[in-house]
Motif scaffolding. Structure first.
Motif, PDB file in Angstrom:
ATOM      1  N   TRP B   6      59.384  65.723  39.684  1.00 19.52           N
ATOM      2  CA  TRP B   6      58.762  66.218  40.915  1.00 19.52           C
ATOM      3  C   TRP B   6      59.772  66.991  41.743  1.00 19.52           C
ATOM      4  CZ3 TRP B   6      54.097  67.175  42.236  1.00 19.52           C
ATOM      5  CH2 TRP B   6      53.036  66.436  41.672  1.00 19.52           C
ATOM      6  N   LYS B   9      60.375  70.362  40.322  1.00 20.31           N
ATOM      7  CA  LYS B   9      59.239  71.242  40.585  1.00 20.31           C
ATOM      8  C   LYS B   9      59.308  71.790  42.003  1.00 20.31           C
ATOM      9  CE  LYS B   9      54.751  71.275  38.830  1.00 20.31           C
ATOM     10  NZ  LYS B   9      53.472  70.640  38.521  1.00 20.31           N
TER      11      LYS B   9
ATOM     12  N   ALA D 105      57.127  80.361  38.132  1.00 17.80           N
ATOM     13  CA  ALA D 105      57.180  79.161  38.967  1.00 17.80           C
ATOM     14  C   ALA D 105      57.937  79.440  40.258  1.00 17.80           C
ATOM     15  CB  ALA D 105      57.833  78.020  38.198  1.00 17.80           C
TER      16      ALA D 105
END
Ligand SMILES: Nc1ncnc2c1ncn2[C@@H]1O[C@H](COP(=O)(O)OP(=O)(O)OP(=O)(O)O)[C@@H](O)[C@H]1O
Ligand SMILES: Nc1ncnc2c1ncn2[C@@H]1O[C@H](COP(=O)(O)OP(=O)(O)OP(=O)(O)O)[C@@H](O)[C@H]1O
Ligand SMILES: [Mg+2]
Ligand SMILES: [Mg+2]
Lengths: 291, 258, 300, 272, 291
Positions: B6, B9, D105
């Protein structure tokens, strides 16, 4: 592998096809011709095809690659309009896919709905046919079981191997319990053992439900083992080269049938025909067999 | 997913914005230009400008109109797109007319909308809908047109009923493109939310920004633009969550290692 | 055309290229007339007029030096001033006729709507072209003076061109508009309720020409010449209303019948400072600005 | 829904003799009739929405005016330039960002932040930078239409068939060749849609920019007509912008039929 | 059907693979394991595979449908990263598709670029390899001729039959003149006659260029006819069940080779192995053959 033992419980069949005497030909293909006219090339895929299939017959189609077997099947199923000639099913001309017909496409991978799991892919046509839920569940379970995919029922097509995808497509057609079953090289992607089992599955289904089957294959052994008749097509532009009745006993078995001398003979005869076809032999008008 | 994953990310998602904000901060730090106030000033005005009352009096009504307009666009675009994409004749008949309307700037159409829909929320919702329907419509048409032929044939063979064919074949087959259009329409809808509030408005986020702009309250205007951007990001996150559900099969298929 | 700072001195024999941002409405007829009459050329100014939809584009354009001069209403300029935009008014633009029965800006309501004078507007919806600007402050002031309560008027923002339709269809109870829409609306059975400019101050300076402080300081000579030419133009327009009406056709699409009958504004060369102070006070009173504008600093 | 039947059966083939262009014109004519009738039957007041015939008269007047052609030319120039820049930038960046997952991303949140910022809110900035000349409007046009192309290309790149991608990889196509031979053809239908969307958005922004900033062009003419209450002239100009959109679409469809001959969407309709 | 007679004119081969002694294994697969972890199901496709392939060997792989043959090929080709274990080619670990390798995918239809004609599809990898124009033209012409598609060279994939599409994919690999050739059921969609010809084509290519070939097939006859070795895989989760050396003479021929008694023996042995595999038999550690 189970062979759908529950034959007696199958639902009452669709009546659209039962209003004729059983001896009349169910399917009548007359002077079928199909030309694909593209921008830069026109291909005469089918030149002139004429044959009939009786109700409840299991007919195999063989012919060189690219001769027009798929095209023929697509015309018969009403997916493709012929350039000239006619396809008549049960006395009525075929202009759109008729009721009670199932097709296993050669492009099995593309014929599965990628957004549905294997189970849902098999179930969807049954839902369309308004098969009640319980019955549906039984049919889907049995079909998936018959093709050996019980464990992969919740996988999406793209999570399955090529052979597994093909078996899903077969299970879908089998579960549908059609009156006419068109199969376009349905076992191309499965191993020899599975292939044998699936061959027996088709024959069992055929005997149990009285389905009329048109079966395209490249495997001549398979054609002989399965069929009551094998129609051999010439190379493109395509005509019917020969129509060989398979005089093997109706009870067939992978080991014994295949070792019959008659089997070897038929096999050799058809192999020779296909070879002829491949090499461009075409029947002269009023000539029946190649030398 | 683990905490580390996480964290990674988040770092990836926040990395570039952090750098850009840093650059902005440094570039405007000593700025005396009226139009390029220091970022610190903009941020200082942010809370007093938006958090003290405007959130419910301006931002909320805007968002409600946005939601209504966008939902209508989604419904209309998909419905119309399916029809037009399914029948070439319908497409040939309607396309020039639709292209005609598509090319007309919404601000010019507003007077006509006022004639038909008055000057209330209805007009603004109409503006949002009419502006944002196009990406959805166009993408739906193209999506429906390019559904795999073998799949179509399968559906025909098994004689799928209209409804099933519509839902299971046409809509799901076109859904990757419908979603593309919907994604695009979302930001257009936000833009039109602002534009619609330039006409006959008495409240709203866009209205406030325009007011700040007109009264030369530049830091406040900038804070409004930032808020718009933040709303864009938030809505796109929500959108992505929905997309992940609707298109799970597609994303799995495209990522499938085969 | 851009960059007033670079313009050479007239003494150098060259001509200064000057770009002015204007709005294509009746108010700026004098500058077009002046251009036509050669008032600017006489003073070695080669004039380029660029039209914009409103002050929103002109004020930043002037402040950033993209336009050398601009035309804007007084309240916008006052607001800009409180936000420390470096602007400087160079001369008068347009003013009210001072005649409450015949002005170029008016509040209009449908005939028979029961709105007979400004006090009846309390509790009604009134359209203005931009909220928190000269329109609603003067309307409020007018209502207050007529004895009404301006606090519960619902102001609605609507473009002038959409107002006649909105009034007639009852989308709003009344609308504040300017020419030619006052004429268009009254031609369509709407009635004038009050003239908010004239009622606010009989010499109200509605709009002005302005430049950036930077140009005013770096090239005072150019600013002076521009102002002179502008004043000559204003006088000429004031004295030759027929020519003013005629020139409308060159930069607007107003049809000739309307151009004949519409009410022209006053084009004085002096700005009434008292009226500007009043606008500043109203701006403060109605919360348009947070601090008191410095009227002295803004005006020349 | 008889999605595919229409084109397949021979009878249908015979029925569909009417060329697409005729059908399209019929559609446009339908719209014109609607706009003639709506004011005529009194649904709205003729003064605010003039009937099509009145607008047509105004249009006829317009086209005989040199100033109109000047305005049209400068609108078209600004539009084409902005659209070209936006398309090239959108395609290039879209392919680069789309084919490098890490980049995708990293830029995602920024893109989502920037996209919804209305170009209109950027007008003061644009004016500040370039004044009321062509470049201000150009910035708006590029900014707004860039996102249209970018987003479509991003989704298009994601649509590459895994098997086709693997084929290219296994033959060791260089990165550039993979773009040229696999990614680009797959994304092409998306690029087409992106271009169509961008073309309209660019036109809209070009005209809105002219309208508000005042750079020369059709938008400016619309603004003038609007502020003069010349309703018919204004709608005549609006019709011109609409027709520009129709023209652009015709061009795109032509191109599509050539370059996407292999795509199911086109080949089904052309061949079958 | 020509058999690419122009062997002597082939371009100098890429040197990356020639720096080892010829006896060392070219390809080394060690402890290969692959688990597909989906959202709702995890499939252990390969459990533990270890084998080597020497330079210039022609190895066939058989195994039940869904056992992981495609997965294995994809790991070997560097398209898929194994969960654990390693693939080494020529001493270097494979992490991306190595130079000089060609793959014929099972999903032949999807591996052709629909926007290119048959000719262009075959030519494209050669362009990438910077083969000069004249040479390229020769190679493409020969390859298309060898698979019997000379006449359809300007057709797009969707204008071709299934078997024709597959042959385009084969032609593409053949024209590429790779050092390593991976083929995943490459002849599944073609007729018996063509199949034989293509088998001979692959053997000719192998002999002429010294290509190392990994050949996946379901047809056990084919595996025996083609291979120097046949590796049989177990059902999923997959391990190597057996590695059968094919002791047939190197000069093979469709008629004579297939009629050798040794051929029938090998065929029967492998058939039995696959049947075992299908029925879930797994080798116990240190046990070599199934009973
Ligand atoms: N859509 C199409 N457009 C043009 N030509 C086509 C099209 N579909 C098929 N053909 C041509 O028609 C001929 C017959 O094709 P068809 O697919 O029926 O062959 P087939 O017998 O099924 O072959 P296979 O065994 O290889 O699947 C081929 O030459 C093919 O190139
Ligand atoms: N992308 C994927 N996601 C999840 N599971 C997968 C995926 N690809 C393959 N599998 C699973 O891995 C197993 C092996 O698949 P693979 O395609 O390698 O089989 P195969 O030996 O090639 O079979 P076939 O002979 O039928 O082609 C199957 O059970 C399949 O369901
Ligand atoms: Mg076929
Ligand atoms: Mg496989």
């Amino acid at each position: 592998m189970s062979t759908l033992e529950t034959a007696s419980e199958s639902p009452p069949q669709d009546t659209t096809m039962d209003n004729d005497a059983p001896t009349t030909p169910l399917l009548d293909v007359t002077g079928l011709r199909k030309v694909f006219a593209g921008a830069n090339r026109a291909v005469e895929a089918l030149q002139d095809l004429t044959f009939t299939v009786s109700r409840g017959e299991l007919m195999c189609l063989v012919g060189p690659s690219g001769c027009g077997k798929t095209t023929l099947l697509r015309c018969v199923s009403g997916l493709l309009a012929p350039t000239t000639g006619a396809v008549t099913l049960n006395g009525a001309p075929v202009t759109e896919p008729p009721r009670g017909m199932a097709v296993v496409f050669q492009e099995y991978g593309r014929s599965l709905f990628p957004w549905l799991t294997a189970w849902q892919n098999v179930e969807l046509p049954l839902k369309e046919k308004k098969v009640p839920r319980g019955e549906r569940k039984r049919l889907v379970t049995e079909a998936l079981d018959a093709v050996g995919l019980t464990e992969s029922r919740d996988a999406h097509p793209w999570e399955l191997s090529g052979g597994m995808q093909q078996r899903v497509a077969i299970a879908r057609a089998v579960a549908y319990e059609p009156q006419v079953l068109l199969m376009d090289e349905p076992f191309a992607a499965v191993d020899a053992q599975t292939r044998g089992e699936l061959e027996d599955l088709v024959r069992a289904l055929w005997q149990r439900l009285g389905v009329t089957v048109l079966f395209v294959t490249h495997d001549i052994d398979e054609a002989v083992y399965l069929g009551q008749r094998v129609v051999v097509l010439s190379a493109s532009p395509t005509v019917v080269l020969d129509d060989v009745p398979i005089t093997l006993p109706d009870e067939r078995d992978q080991i014994t049938t295949r070792s019959l001398p008659q089997f070897a003979e038929l096999r050799a005869a058809i192999y020779e025909l296909v070879q002829h076809a491949k090499n461009g032999y075409r029947p002269q008008p009023d000539t029946e067999h190649p030398s | 997913m683990t905490a580390i994953a996480w964290g990674r990310k988040l770092a990836i998602a926040a990395g570039l914005p952090a750098v850009l904000v840093g650059i902005w901060w440094l570039a405007t730090a000593g700025s005396t230009s009226v139009y390029w106030p220091p970022l610190s000033t903009v941020l200082e005005t942010f809370a007093p400008t938006w958090l003290e009352g405007r959130l419910t009096s301006d931002v909320l009504p805007s968002l409600l109109r946005l939601a209504a307009g966008y939902a209508l666009a989604l419904a209309l675009g998909t419905a119309l797109g399916t029809v037009i994409g399914s029948w070439p004749t319908v497409r040939a008949l309607t396309e020039p007319a639709l292209e005609f309307f598509r090319a007309i700037p919404p601000p010019v159409l507003v007077p006509i909308f006022i004639l038909f829909a008055g000057i209330g929320d209805g007009m603004k919702i109409l503006v949002i809908m009419v502006g944002s329907v196009w990406p959805i419509l166009l993408n739906t048409v193209e999506g429906v047109r390019s559904i795999d032929e073998v799949l179509r044939d399968t559906a025909r063979c098994y004689r799928f009923r209209r409804r099933t064919r519509l839902v299971q074949l046409v809509l799901r087959g076109a859904s990757p493109r419908i979603v593309t259009g919907a994604r695009q329409a979302l930001s257009i809808a936000i833009i039109l939310m602002v534009i619609s509030e330039m006409f006959a408005a008495t409240n709203g986020l866009g209205f406030s920004i325009v007011q700040f702009q007109r009264s030369f309250a530049i830091p406040q205007m900038w804070s409004g633009i930032i808020l718009l951007g933040l709303i864009g990001v938030a809505l796109s996150l929500i959108f992505r969550a929905c997309e992940a559900r609707v298109l799970a099969w597609y994303q799995g298929q495209r990522a499938a290692q085969r | 055309a851009c960059g007033g700072g670079e313009s050479e001195q007239a003494g150098g024999g060259g001509t200064d290229e000057v770009t002015v941002g204007v709005i294509p409405i009746v108010d700026v007829a004098p500058i077009y007339l002046g251009q036509q009459q050669g008032f600017f050329a006489e003073r070695d100014i080669e004039l380029t007029l660029e039209t914009s939809q409103g002050g929103a584009a002109i004020v930043p354009g002037v402040a950033s030096g993209q336009f050398d001069f601009g035309f804007s209403n007084m309240t916008s300029l006052l607001t800009a001033q409180t936000q420390d935009l470096p602007l400087q008014v160079t001369g008068a633009g347009v003013a009210t006729t001072g005649d409450v029965d015949d002005d170029f800006g008016a509040i209009v309501a449908p005939a028979g709507s029961g709105i007979d004078d400004a006090s009846d507007l309390s509790g009604r919806s009134v359209a203005v072209n931009t909220l928190n600007n000269i329109g609603d402050t003067t309307v409020r002031h007018t209502v207050e003076q007529a004895g009404g309560d301006p606090s519960d008027i619902e102001f609605v923002e609507l473009g002038f061109p959409d107002m006649p339709a909105a009034v007639q269809e009852g989308r709003v109870d009344a609308a504040w508009m300017v020419e030619p829409f006052v004429t268009i609306a009254t031609d369509q059975d709407a009635e004038i309720v009050a003239s908010n400019f004239a009622a606010t101050h009989e010499e109200l300076a509605v709009a002005a020409y302005f430049t950036s402080t930077e140009l005013a300081e770096s090239d005072p000579n150019l600013v002076d010449r521009f102002t002179e030419a502008m004043n000559a133009s204003l006088d000429y327009a004031q004295d030759n209303p027929e020519q003013a009406r005629e020139i409308l056709g060159s930069y607007t699409d107003i049809d000739s019948a309307t151009a004949e009958s519409l009410t022209l504004p006053e084009w004085p060369t002096e700005i009434n400072e008292e009226s500007v102070q009043l606008l500043a006070d109203l701006a403060v009173e109605h919360g348009l600005v947070e601090s008191e504008p410095d009227v002295q600093a803004l005006l020349p | 829904m008889s999605v595919a039947t229409a084109t397949r059966t021979p009878q249908a083939g015979a029925r569909r003799r009417v060329p697409d262009s005729v059908l399209g014109l019929a559609g446009l004519a339908g719209v014109a009739v609607l706009f003639e009738l709506v004011p005529r039957v009194g649904l709205v007041d003729e003064r605010y929405l003039p009937p099509a015939s009145v607008t047509a008269t105004a249009l006829a007047e317009l086209v005989s005016d040199a100033a109109f052609w000047q305005a049209l030319t400068s609108t078209l120039l600004g539009w084409a330039l902005g659209l070209a820049i936006a398309t090239v930038a959108g395609v290039v960046l879209g392919i680069v960002i789309g084919s490098v997952p890490a980049l995708r991303a990293a830029t995602n949140s920024t893109i989502e932040f920037l996209r919804p910022i209305p170009s209109v809110a950027l007008i003061p900035l644009a004016v500040l930078l370039f004044g009321a000349d062509l470049r201000s409007t150009l910035i708006l046009v590029v900014y707004a239409s860039f996102w249209q192309v970018l987003v479509q290309v991003l989704y298009g790149v994601a649509d590459v068939d895994p098997v086709a991608r693997d084929t290219a990889r296994s033959y060791r196509f260089s990165a550039l060749s993979q773009v040229r031979t696999v990614i680009w053809p797959t994304a092409l239908p998306y690029v087409m849609t992106g271009f169509r969307l961008a073309a309209a958005v660019a036109l809209i922004l070009e005209i809105t920019g002219e309208l508000i900033i005042g750079s020369p062009g059709l938008g400016n003419a619309i603004a003038t007509a609007q502020s003069s209450g010349a309703v018919a002239t204004m709608y005549a100009l609006v019709v011109v912008t609409g027709l520009l959109g129709v023209g652009v679409n015709v061009l795109v469809r032509r191109t599509e039929r050539r370059v996407l001959r292999w795509h199911p969407s086109v080949r089904r309709e052309v061949a079958a």
